[in-house]
Design a protein around this motif. Sequence first.
Motif, PDB file in Angstrom:
ATOM      1  N   GLU A  54       0.730  -1.133   0.076  1.00  0.00           N
ATOM      2  CA  GLU A  54       0.004  -0.033   0.049  1.00  0.00           C
ATOM      3  C   GLU A  54       0.907   1.335  -0.081  1.00  0.00           C
ATOM      4  OE1 GLU A  54      -4.189   1.180   2.215  1.00  0.00           O
ATOM      5  OE2 GLU A  54      -2.506   0.889   3.485  1.00  0.00           O
TER       6      GLU A  54
ATOM      7  N   HIS B 245       2.682   4.494  -2.825  1.00  0.00           N
ATOM      8  CA  HIS B 245       2.873   5.033  -4.205  1.00  0.00           C
ATOM      9  C   HIS B 245       4.435   5.514  -4.455  1.00  0.00           C
ATOM     10  CE1 HIS B 245      -1.433   5.323  -4.835  1.00  0.00           C
ATOM     11  NE2 HIS B 245      -1.550   5.775  -3.725  1.00  0.00           N
TER      12      HIS B 245
ATOM     13  N   ASN C  80      -1.831  -3.667  -3.192  1.00  0.00           N
ATOM     14  CA  ASN C  80      -1.158  -3.021  -4.339  1.00  0.00           C
ATOM     15  C   ASN C  80      -0.518  -3.987  -5.081  1.00  0.00           C
ATOM     16  OD1 ASN C  80      -0.485  -1.718  -6.330  1.00  0.00           O
ATOM     17  ND2 ASN C  80       0.700   0.056  -4.990  1.00  0.00           N
TER      18      ASN C  80
END
Length: 335
Positions: A202, A204, A257
């Motif tokens: 999880e 970016h 993710n």
Amino acid sequence: MPEINFQYPQFLWLLAAVPLLLLVYLWYAWQRRTKVRRMGDAPLVRELLATAAPGRQTVKFSLALIAFALGCLAMANPRHPEKGSMEVRKGIDIMMVLDVSSSMLAAEGVTSRLTAARSMLQQLVSRLPNDRIGLVLFAGDAYVQMPLTFDRGAADLYISGASPAAVKAQGTAIGDALAQAMASFDPESERYQTIVLLTDGETHDETALDEAKGMAERGISIHAVGIGNPQGSTLTDTILGTDRRDAMGNVIISKLNEPLLQQLATGTGGQYYRYNGNARDIATALAERFGQMEQKGLGDASQFNYLTLYLWAAVPMALLLLLEIFVPTRKKRKA
């Protein structure tokens, strides 16, 4: 390789002081005898020095000098490999990279993601008897919890104690964690090197893919294990026992993710695994895959388990110093 070596050989240089101290003492003894001869009448001198015991002083010096030499040996720490540890262990080097961020506390079935990850790692370690293993923990930051080692007891201890409390900063810094893991490998080693990454992904974190590219260039593969589900799971407040909510009062949903983890694995020649509720299945699959890789020995003695022998020098040293204290410097005068 010799049976016995020294862990800190630099202390052996102190032994060079032994002949120097001996020469100083001999010079002192010669000076003392010269002064006695110059004092005059021999019978009178013998009477004045009736209680002197130069022989005992020599004994005291000899005991102290031997104790000093033994102390130098003790500080150098003589040691020899434990029985069987000199046998070359052929295997690979594996860095386990474990996500301990708060999102890993999300429930997955009857347990949390972190509990499932710890169970999987412990079962994997038990299936890798000849491989060196290390552990990196990460959340918002990452650090090496355990360098590469054969010590399975230490590995089990560190894995079982992994929790969000181990890393102050929260987040999912996968790139930093991969960099820490890669730095733990010896770039000159010919052993196969691989990383096992356990996370919900999880994040970016764009640096993760850049780190993976550098690993691929060095031949280091990433085997990623995604723990969670793409639809998401709620996080439980460990104090209140209810679902955690954000500042707006909305229930926090933590999602796996999966695309990122698949890219990390396939881009380095590794494999992606999705946690299916059975930690044993993934541990077995990883162990079988690692068993198919080229196994090589370490080729050096840096990882042998040693028995230290410094007490064999330290104990006699202490006894000699104690004995030296009780040796009198003068003898009793005869009545």
